[in-house]
Design an enzyme around this catalytic site. Structure first.
Site, PDB file in Angstrom:
ATOM      1  CG  HIS A 198     -82.215   1.534 -73.873  1.00 30.10           C
ATOM      2  ND1 HIS A 198     -81.048   1.366 -74.559  1.00 30.10           N
ATOM      3  CD2 HIS A 198     -83.304   0.609 -74.163  1.00 30.10           C
ATOM      4  CE1 HIS A 198     -81.852   0.229 -75.087  1.00 30.10           C
ATOM      5  NE2 HIS A 198     -83.093   0.170 -74.397  1.00 30.10           N
ATOM      6  CG  LEU A 214     -88.961  -0.779 -76.076  1.00 33.26           C
ATOM      7  CD1 LEU A 214     -89.906  -0.363 -74.841  1.00 33.26           C
ATOM      8  CD2 LEU A 214     -89.324  -1.893 -76.952  1.00 33.26           C
ATOM      9  CG  ASP A 215     -86.277   1.281 -75.408  1.00 33.55           C
ATOM     10  OD1 ASP A 215     -86.444   1.581 -74.571  1.00 33.55           O
ATOM     11  OD2 ASP A 215     -85.768   0.175 -76.420  1.00 33.55           O
ATOM     12  CB  ALA A 216     -88.958   5.322 -80.323  1.00 31.50           C
TER      13      ALA A 216
END
Length: 289
Positions: free
Chosen positions: A197, A232-234
């Protein structure tokens, strides 16, 4: 397959409730069979009461095969309630790469693979665009263009899953693949899908993080390599890094500088994963780098 560049080793990685005697028991087990420990790392997490360990054993010093080693270790693992795995360093993991249009992360991984910096097999590259085909095929790697219909993405992900299964992937790397994976695909490969990311998560999650950072006037930008989950993105973070910027840097400068960080962080995170250095506990990782 890439050439192996180190002595063959067995890698034992484990986690369990912390208690006295774990290190002694593991070490004595190895030494009792004539095994030579070439590298050892351990961590006791006081906040969770969990113990983590990674041990490398010279395979040539043991009198039995990998399967026999696993069978011999099972009673010890059961007595300490261990979650454990033993890997053979001579067996390269199979890594499917996925990308969209941006080439920097994919090109960097292909270069490192071609230069024997990453010990793995790359059976194919999957992309929702055809832009990067010539670069990938120059490396002698099959390229699968799987278009996405924005109104119905299910056929795309069904084909992606078929290709991953067909190529028996041990890991999947999203090298700036810009589609959000559906929950069922994330769940099918827990702690096996690695993403980069272009933000120092949890700051500036989502789209255009460099533009978000520019609007906030930040002095550091970074990138985050993490496992993919439904959130998401975690997912659990494997590696992060930053680079310094100033008020003179426009969003375009930040994108350019950020790409260098992204390449480094993704390659480092993948290498650690290939070498069985990343242990996941909940939504955190212990990385024996």
């Amino acid at each position: 397959m890439r050439a192996q560049y180190m002595e063959r080793r067995y890698r034992l990685v484990l986690s369990c409730p912390d208690r006295v005697g774990i290190v002694s028991m593991v070490s004595n087990f190895i030494s009792s069979h004539g095994g030579s420990i070439t590298d050892a790392n351990q961590h006791s997490d006081a906040s969770t009461g969990c113990f983590f360990m990674r041990v490398e054993i010279a395979a040539s010093t043991l009198p039995f095969s990998l399967d026999e080693l696993k069978k011999a270790f099972e009673p010890i693992a059961a007595s300490f309630q261990m979650e454990w795995e033993i890997h053979d360093s001579a067996r390269p993991k199979r890594v499917v790469l996925m990308a969209s249009r941006e080439s920097h992360c994919l090109a960097d991984l292909l270069y490192r693979f071609h230069s024997n910096e990453l010990f793995c097999e790359i059976p194919c590259v999957i992309s929702n665009h055809d832009d990067l085909r010539s670069m990938v095929e120059w490396h002698g790697i099959p390229y699968h263009h799987v278009p996405v219909d924005p109104s119905n993405k299910e056929p795309h992900f069904a084909e992606v899953n078929r290709l991953i299964e067909e190529h028996e992937a041990d890991a999947v790397v999203l090298a700036r693949y810009m589609q959000i994976l559906p929950p069922d695909l994330c769940d099918r490969y827990p702690h096996r899908i690695i993403n980069i990311h272009h933000s120092f998560l949890p700051s500036f999650a989502g789209a255009k993080p460099y533009h978000q950072a520019h609007e906030r006037g930040v002095k550091l930008i970074g990138a985050t390599c993490h496992f993919v989950t439904q959130d998401l993105d975690a997912g659990p973070i494997i590696d992060q890094d930053v680079t310094r910027i100033s008020h003179r840097d426009a969003p375009e400068d930040m994108v350019r500088l950020g790409r260098d960080v992204e390449k480094t962080v993704l390659a480092r995170g993948l290498r650690w994963h290939l070498e069985d250095r990343v242990l996941v506990h909940g939504n955190k990782t212990v990385v024996f780098a």
